[in-house]
Structures are given as structure tokens and as C-alpha cells.
Design an enzyme around this catalytic site. Sequence first.
Site, PDB file in Angstrom:
ATOM      1  N   SER A 158       0.726  -1.271  -0.114  1.00  0.00           N
ATOM      2  CA  SER A 158       0.160  -0.053  -0.075  1.00  0.00           C
ATOM      3  C   SER A 158       0.990   1.095  -0.191  1.00  0.00           C
ATOM      4  CB  SER A 158      -0.695  -0.039   1.280  1.00  0.00           C
ATOM      5  OG  SER A 158      -1.724  -0.889   1.465  1.00  0.00           O
TER       6      SER A 158
ATOM      7  N   HIS B 230      -2.795   7.361  -4.142  1.00  0.00           N
ATOM      8  CA  HIS B 230      -2.723   6.221  -3.302  1.00  0.00           C
ATOM      9  C   HIS B 230      -2.905   4.800  -4.459  1.00  0.00           C
ATOM     10  CE1 HIS B 230      -5.712   2.750  -2.203  1.00  0.00           C
ATOM     11  NE2 HIS B 230      -4.951   2.900  -1.061  1.00  0.00           N
TER      12      HIS B 230
ATOM     13  N   ARG C 114      -2.652  -2.708  14.467  1.00  0.00           N
ATOM     14  CA  ARG C 114      -1.679  -1.562  14.289  1.00  0.00           C
ATOM     15  C   ARG C 114      -1.918  -0.456  13.808  1.00  0.00           C
ATOM     16  NH1 ARG C 114       3.670   0.310  11.962  1.00  0.00           N
ATOM     17  NH2 ARG C 114       4.826   0.749  13.466  1.00  0.00           N
TER      18      ARG C 114
ATOM     19  N   GLU D 281      -1.043   2.787  13.881  1.00  0.00           N
ATOM     20  CA  GLU D 281      -0.061   3.523  13.227  1.00  0.00           C
ATOM     21  C   GLU D 281      -0.096   3.223  11.803  1.00  0.00           C
ATOM     22  OE1 GLU D 281       1.130   6.318  14.059  1.00  0.00           O
ATOM     23  OE2 GLU D 281       0.304   6.277  16.190  1.00  0.00           O
ATOM     24  N   SER D 282      -0.074   1.933  11.603  1.00  0.00           N
ATOM     25  CA  SER D 282       0.133   1.416  10.062  1.00  0.00           C
ATOM     26  C   SER D 282      -1.115   1.642   9.156  1.00  0.00           C
ATOM     27  CB  SER D 282       0.474  -0.046  10.084  1.00  0.00           C
ATOM     28  OG  SER D 282       1.913   0.008  10.150  1.00  0.00           O
TER      29      SER D 282
END
Lengths: 440, 440
Positions: free
Chosen positions: A228, A242, A400, A402-403
Site C-alpha cells: 500500500s 494512493h 497496528r 499507526e500503520s
Amino acid sequence: MKLAPARCWHPEQRFRPRQTFPRSPPLLHRYYANQPPTPRPYNAKPTPKPLVEARPAAPKPDSASNPSTGYGPKAPEKSKGGGGLRIAVGVVIMWAVVYSMYADPLRAEPPSIAERDDLTKRESGVTPSSPMRLRMESFINEQQKHIVQTLETLDPDHRFRLDSWTRPGGGGGVSCVLQEGEVFEKAGVNTSTVYGTLPRPAIQKMRVNHKALDPDVESLEFFAAGLSCVLHPRNPNAPTVHFNYRYFETMDERGECNAWWFGGGTDLTPSYLYDEDVIHFHRTIKEACDKHDRAYFPRFKQWCDKYFHIPHRGESRGVGGIFFDDLDEQEKDQEQLFSFVKDCLLAFLPSYLPLVEKRKEMPFTEKEKEWQQLRRGRYVEFNLVHDRGTAFGLNTPSARVESILMSLPLTARWQYMHEAEKGSREERLLKVLKEPRDWV
Amino acid sequence: MKLAPARCWHPEQRFRPRQTFPRSPPLLHRYYANQPPTPRPYNAKPTPKPLVEARPAAPKPDSASNPSTGYGPKAPEKSKGGGGLRIAVGVVIMWAVVYSMYADPLRAEPPSIAERDDLTKRESGVTPSSPMRLRMESFINEQQKHIVQTLETLDPDHRFRLDSWTRPGGGGGVSCVLQEGEVFEKAGVNTSTVYGTLPRPAIQKMRVNHKALDPDVESLEFFAAGLSCVLHPRNPNAPTVHFNYRYFETMDERGECNAWWFGGGTDLTPSYLYDEDVIHFHRTIKEACDKHDRAYFPRFKQWCDKYFHIPHRGESRGVGGIFFDDLDEQEKDQEQLFSFVKDCLLAFLPSYLPLVEKRKEMPFTEKEKEWQQLRRGRYVEFNLVHDRGTAFGLNTPSARVESILMSLPLTARWQYMHEAEKGSREERLLKVLKEPRDWV
């Protein structure tokens, strides 16, 4: 077939960066030079420490969820050529992280397939005759390195931070994030690989789209891997971009593939519309698609416009790109689809880099920066409100975070009753977001 | 009992502003001077135009939704004294807007109850013997005016913008928003009043908490009115604050009240912790609660900590306050509860104004401003991801998005892997957010 090495560019690419990367970032170098076949804890600091700890207990698999997408309870309808609205599909940052949180009961030891795959990679490496899961994993790892190194050449004074994490059930990931650079306010390029177990209700949901799934088993081993990327440039004239490309398969106990599919896409989110940029982006992707099937581009562009729609604003997140999911043997054979996904991913840098190179040093006003920040607010709204994967991930214990939230911009703005001036560039963008356009 | 006039302050208040408002803001003046009993289209511009148009067609009522809270399909468990997790309750900006979007089929004419109420207000005004819905509506309208005028005295160079909207089924609202002031980056004070119809499945869901609801009818008329406020100060030393107080009732065809309940609460979200501020805030609310029931404050503080929890961050949005819902005749009689809600609302300015007055001119560093922006990112996360009302509202066709999202800060920030320094003020706040504290 040989896997593309990190510096092997797609032959039809329009953009060709320096063939060598004169400076090898020390962190990347250290990471990749010592990289074992599977991600492992890594940190630039003297005492490496995994950022996602082994979970003390795995959450109960959600029988109502659909692991084919990780996007909650609704089973997606099969959509071809922009048919009926697909509810439960979509692109999501670190989508595979989600799998790891709900579909895999805790194991004291890694599952035998993950262990066997590790052994295979160590002993024989990954070759064109290796299982697809190893080839996809190898490909996204290489591409992550290549993309990160290429992006760093744009901004010589800033480096990506690398965080590596592992999961007890097998698999792991590497998050590469650059913040407050000259060119990018925030840039993230993340891999994720997961070995897990699907419960029976999840398998039954997935059979709607994948008849190859054995309906008579209580559970199935699965593998998921994805890459990603979200790039938020500083200059409001340069668009946010993206992409996410992913592979999913289920295996029997011996590790033989039972069912498999690919998903992915890329989309562009400008604050100011430069038609030539949007056309270049779409044309580059279209060329990658057309090599495989001339129906792909129009079909996946339409799917993209549908997926990235923000219903409560009545507008799209961006100006389009492509989006697809559940491409399996009913679509084309595995080699053909892998080749298609690889070409899409290889088309990413040529589709986007020229745009940011052209726009990154354009002068801009405070008002233009403010408009970019408002558009980033909409980006946040889509990701937090409408992206099913993000919502599902955030509501999952021990995800997770933050990811998952790497996709959010560094800064965003919400202004009550903001209205674009009649005839302004801002109004022109809004018109396109309200009525998606075919660019090529 | 007499309704408190706009300038009548609670006798036990600690904070006493000037008793007169020397300058009457022209917009407010014009609005309130001509204000009819029900909100009506208003605009400072020469040609008034309602910001929410009459809907061409009402969406189909969602039979699985729970209109007692507007928060989707799950029926709330009855929670007393911080008992089992209440799922489907919560504070939401412009919560009543949500009702208007799904529970009320289109009518060519306003429903007879709304018409009759309008007539009553015009002919006799609102007195202590008027139906509770009229008294609550009158009270929140007065309080909106009073709060807006008081907040404007803090920031003499900035005015609230007023937007009035009506809805065809009966009711409407006034959104007052101030942006980019000296003291407040963004401040919103919104009223909303809705007349609508509940379908049978919704009534059955609501009976879990309200046995007074007639189970044998196909539909019920309902009324909802609420006042919401969110203030985001500029200075990172001054806390963000939110409150919402609301009344809900169902009526038979003649307009006689069938079932009713109150809900509401207020909570404080500092970026930097000043214990004395948080204690003052809680003590002021506690005094308002204690006058009515000494069990209320501890019970509603605990409920607040639960509701404003951000599961994916493992932390609260703020440091607490109070939260309650579904307070009906099983709790206390209607007069007692109205009196309680009024005291809570009247305690708002005394609980909060001294804090912002004390902090608004404190010096602060860029780093402190950045930390405030990160905390605002969390505020956005809670509101967009976890607040059921916001999500439901945004997913509802034709919702007044600008009023719902008034709650979002002007600007917010997401920084990958931000870590508070050991022993810092930032770390101290995080500790409290992770383990909510009793402040009084």
C-alpha cells in the site's frame, strides 16, 4: 518467468529515473541487505523491538465478517464491467493487517505452512516455479524498496523511517513513512503479509465470489500479502496519490493452493486540476491495463469512481484511477492476472512521478494551501467514515493503528460552510468530483 | 415555574459575567427580535434562503434503527450507575438532525401537532403549564442566544454566523458558528427541533428502555429538541469543550404525550492538563447534579468516560464530564428531570468560561500548538469513527452535513508514531486519558 528486480522498469514506462541510486539510504541498506525471506523485527536503534508485540490472545474470529475483503459483514456482489454496486469491497491501507486480527486463532508455533514457506525461501529462494504467494510477497518487497528509494531521490534531505513488525501466526510487514519532507508532507509505503485461518462462516461468505472454495471444511488456512502507498505532497498543485495491490489465497493443510484472487488499484486526489496531469495518470494506467485486456481500464475506472465516492458530500475523493477486487480463475488464469497486477504496480511510478516532479516547486498562495487542507479534510472523512477496511481495522483489538492511519494526511482542515468562488479553480475541481469524468 | 430568561444565571454559579451585554450583535439582534415561536429561514443577506431545502422525498424509515438515540440498529441496554456497556447511546452534535432524515415520511402539510404547537406558541406563548416539548424548545432557544452572546463578549472582534433551517415535516434549527476568532478557532452552538413519525419496529426497539411506549400501534408521532455546543479554543492551554442536552417524546394523534425522556452531557478535552481547571469543571457540574440527586454525578461521570472512549487508541477523547440518556419517569418525574437538565445546561458557562478566560492569553510555543493539533486529530477520530450519531447522520441522505460536522476542529494533525517525551506534560495528559480519573 523471472521476477522483476528492484530496478527493472516496465518497458513501456514513460518516466525513466536515474538507472542507479547513487546514495543507498543507510536504513534501507541495512534492512534489505540483511533481509531474510520473511519480515522480521527491525529498528534503526541499537535494540530492535517489534512494534507490534505478539498478541497475548487472538480475538474470536468474526463469523459474520468477510475475509475476502476484510470489510465487515456484507458479502460483496460479483461486479463485472461496473455492474451492481459492490458493497463490501475497497482499497484499504494495510488491509492485510486486518486479517491478522480476527481470523487467526493464537498459535504457540507458527503454522506449518508459514514455517514450510520460510524454509523454502531460505533453501531455494523464490523462483518462477514457487507458489504464487511467495512470488507475490517477493515482488511487493522488491517494489517497496524500489519505490521508497525512488521517492527519496526526489527529496535528498529526507529519509523514510522503516518499522518492521512480525505476527505470531506467521507473516509481518514493513512500514516506510516519510514525514515533513520538502516534497512530501507525508508519504507511506507499507507491505503486509499474513498467514491465518478462516472459520467456516467466513468461507461460506467468500464462496459468493469464489466457487473454488471447499464448502465442506470447518476452516481453511489463508495467506494474504499486499503493498500500500499514500503520498501527500506539500505543494497544493501536486496531487495526493494512493495505490494498493494485494493477493489472497486459501490452502489445504499441505499448503496446496485451494482458491486465490488478486485485488488492487490506484487513484489520484488533486487539490487543483491540471487536466494534462490527470490524463497522463490515466493514460499510463490504461496502457498497463490494455496490455492484458482492453475491457479492464473502463471497467476498473468505473469501479474506482464508485468505491471512492463520499456519499455524505455527494462527491468523489479524487478524480479516478482504477479499482478491482476478487480477480480469480473465473477472470483469467493466475499467471495472466499476476502479470496484470505486476504491470499495474510497475506503472505507478511512471504514472505519478512526472506529476509531482512538475508541480513540486510551483509557487502557491496561502489561500491555495488552505484549499488543499480542506481537501485533505475530505480525504480524512472518506478514510475514517466510508472506508470499510479502515473502520474495521480500527475497531479490531490490537490492530497496528499507526500503520492503518498512515494514510491520513499530516494536517487537515474543516471550515464551516466553505464555498468555492464562482468560476474559480476550486469550483472546477468540485464539479469534476461531483461528476466523475473519463480522462482517456 | 417560570422559564429562566436569557440573562438569568443559575444562583449557584461561580462565574458571573457582565449582567448586561453592551453590544447586541446585529445578526443575533435581528434574528431574535423577529423570532417567531418556531425556527424559520433566516439569513443576514437581503434574500433569506433556507440552507436546508424541503426534501423532495423522505428516505424510507430504517426499521432496524433505534430512534431513541439515532445511533443505528443496536438497542441500548438500560444502564444505571455505570452498569453494563451501553452500546447505542451517546452525545452527538445536531443529533436531532438525524431523526429528521429517516423517521418521518414526507408530508405535503406540516403534521397537525406541529401546526397546533405553532398556534399555541403564537396565541398563548410558552408558560409553565405548556407541554414539556414547548418548554424545552423555548429553554434551548433562549440558552443558545445567551451562550452565543456571552461567548461573543470574550472576542469583541468576531461574530457568530447564524444559519437557520426548517424542515417540511415540522421543526428546524439554528446553527451559530464562529470561525477563526481570537479566542476560538471554531465554536458552534446549534439548536434543532424535529416533529416526525416513528415506525412500529423503531417503537419496539425503544420499548427496551421505555415501557410507557404503546406496543400496539403501527406508528407514533415524535418530537425531539436539543442544543449542542462545541468550542475549540486557539490557545493550546485552553481546553476544548462540548455539551448536548436533548428532550424526546412520543405523542398520540391529539398531541398528548405518550412517552418522554431527557439525555445529555458535557465533556472537557484539554491538550494540556491544568488540574485546577478540570477540578473546577467537574465541581461545577457536580454541584448542579447534587442539587437533584447525589448519585447522579458519579454515575454520569462514569457513563461519560465510557462513551467518549476511543477503543482503537485505548484512550478517552477527554478528561470527563457527565453523560446520560433515556432519563424518564422510571428515573424521576418530568418536572424534576427538566429542572435537572436545566441546571446542567445553566452550569455550562460557569463550568467552562473561567477556564478559557484564564488560558486564552497564555503564551505558547509552536510545539505546544502542534500537540494541540495532534489531540484534535484524535477528536476527529472519535467523532468520525466512533460517534454513532455522526456516522449515522453522515450516511443518511440529505442530512445537513455542515451542521453535523460543525463539531470538527478547524485544523487537525496526524503524525506517524508520535511519542510523548518521558516526564513531559504531554505524557501526563496521555496517562490520564488512558486511565480516567475522578476529579472531585
